[in-house]
Write an enzyme that holds these catalytic residues in place. Structure first.
Site, PDB file in Angstrom:
ATOM      1  CE  LYS A 146      -3.628   5.214  -0.998  1.00  0.00           C
ATOM      2  NZ  LYS A 146      -4.682   5.531  -1.989  1.00  0.00           N
ATOM      3  CE1 TYR A 168      -3.944   2.153   1.028  1.00  0.00           C
ATOM      4  CE2 TYR A 168      -2.466   3.053   2.683  1.00  0.00           C
ATOM      5  CZ  TYR A 168      -3.648   3.110   1.981  1.00  0.00           C
ATOM      6  OH  TYR A 168      -4.528   4.127   2.232  1.00  0.00           O
TER       7      TYR A 168
END
Ligand code: NAI
Length: 287
Positions: free
Chosen positions: A168, A164
């Site tokens: 991001k 993640y």
């Protein structure tokens, strides 16, 4: 201010949480909204039309304009379909909020390639697919607004979120270049790192903390980044619970070696290399 009146904004992952709130806030301010949502679970499994439909119904009941799209952003066709929905329903597209997201948290040593990939597909590739489909329209009309959902996990890291955080962080790289390439076409590309109580965060913070983090605090900030008046581009904003901050990369004064140094000479000067005193905003020396 002109704000977002009459602007057509496609918001991905808008059937729940923050995306829902962005949609309601922008529609209330006069934007026409494409409410995209695959309608799956938090880990990305499953699909359905109910989540997007419910937000569209809510917007219409309040007198706003919205249309649903149920495609997954994790494919090129899906990204194109989101933008096509805007063109079919409203004849144009002025903005994209790349917000759809899933989690497959796992400590790095236990993370499978499939868990890595699923998260890249939705966040990083999803951002690319939807913005890429809108980009020619933005250039042609000399107006475009992009907001990508990043995260403090991408900016600073977080245990269990290598997949993640990488996705991001990748989105920050994306907007940095979009800001440069879009500048002369009046295209602004910015990032929001939200902090909000949603199904994504329901089990990672205590109830009393989450109680202060209504998604409604973040929505006006994204709304501002979508306005005609917003001049910022390549800007990263952290927002939640009433706090709104800018985050930026800085470069230290550092060291200039006249000759190629030895490892020992680098070691000797290392404290100066990393000393943050007097650091200034960094820029690309080859840009
Ligand atoms: P959420 O789980 O409530 O909403 C995410 C939405 O994205 C869901 O409705 C889901 O169905 C949709 N979605 C997932 N995969 C999709 C796909 N392939 N295509 C289309 N839609 C898809 O989560 P939340 O909290 O509202 O998150 C929104 C964004 O903000 C995410 O990108 C998340 O990573 C980011 N974020 C949220 C934070 C928070 O505090 N809630 C913190 C940092 C970042």
């Amino acid at each position: 201010m002109a704000g977002v009146e009459g602007r057509v904004v496609a918001i991905t992952g808008a059937g729940n949480g923050l995306g829902r709130e962005y949609s309601l806030t922008l529609a209330r301010s006069g934007a026409k909204v494409v409410v995209n949502d695959l309608g799956g679970a938090r880990d990305g499994s499953g699909s359905g039309s109910a989540a997007a439909d419910a937000v569209v119904d809510e917007i219409r009941a309040a007198g706003g304009e919205a249309v649903a799209n149920y495609d997954s952003v994790a494919s090129e066709e899906g990204g194109k379909a989101v933008v096509q929905t805007a063109l079919d329903a409203f004849g144009r597209v002025d903005g994209v909020v790349s917000n759809a997201g899933i989690l497959r948290d796992k400590a790095f040593h236990k993370m499978s390639a499939a868990e890595w990939d699923a998260v890249q597909q939705v966040h990083l590739y999803g951002g690319f697919y939807v913005v890429h489909a809108a980009w020619p329209h933005f250039r042609e009309q000399k107006h475009g607004r992009v907001v990508v959902a990043t995260s403090t996990s991408g900016i600073y890291g977080n245990f269990g979120q290598a997949n993640y955080g990488a996705a991001k962080g990748g989105l920050l790289g994306l907007i940095n270049t979009l800001a440069i390439e879009g500048a002369k076409y009046n295209i602004r590309a910015n990032a929001i790192a939200p902090m909000a109580a949603t199904r994504m965060t329901e089990d990672i913070a205590p109830a009393e903390v989450l109680a202060k983090l209504a998604p409604g605090h973040v929505a006006p900030v994204v709304g501002y980044l979508m306005t005609d008046e917003c001049e910022d581009t390549g800007t990263v904003i952290v927002a939640g619970g009433g706090q709104v901050h800018r985050v930026r990369q800085f470069q230290t004064k550092g060291v200039a070696f006249a000759e190629i140094p030895t490892i020992e000479q680098v070691a000797d000067r290392w404290a100066e290399v990393v000393d943050l005193d007097g650091a200034v905003p960094g820029t690309n020396p080859v840009g």
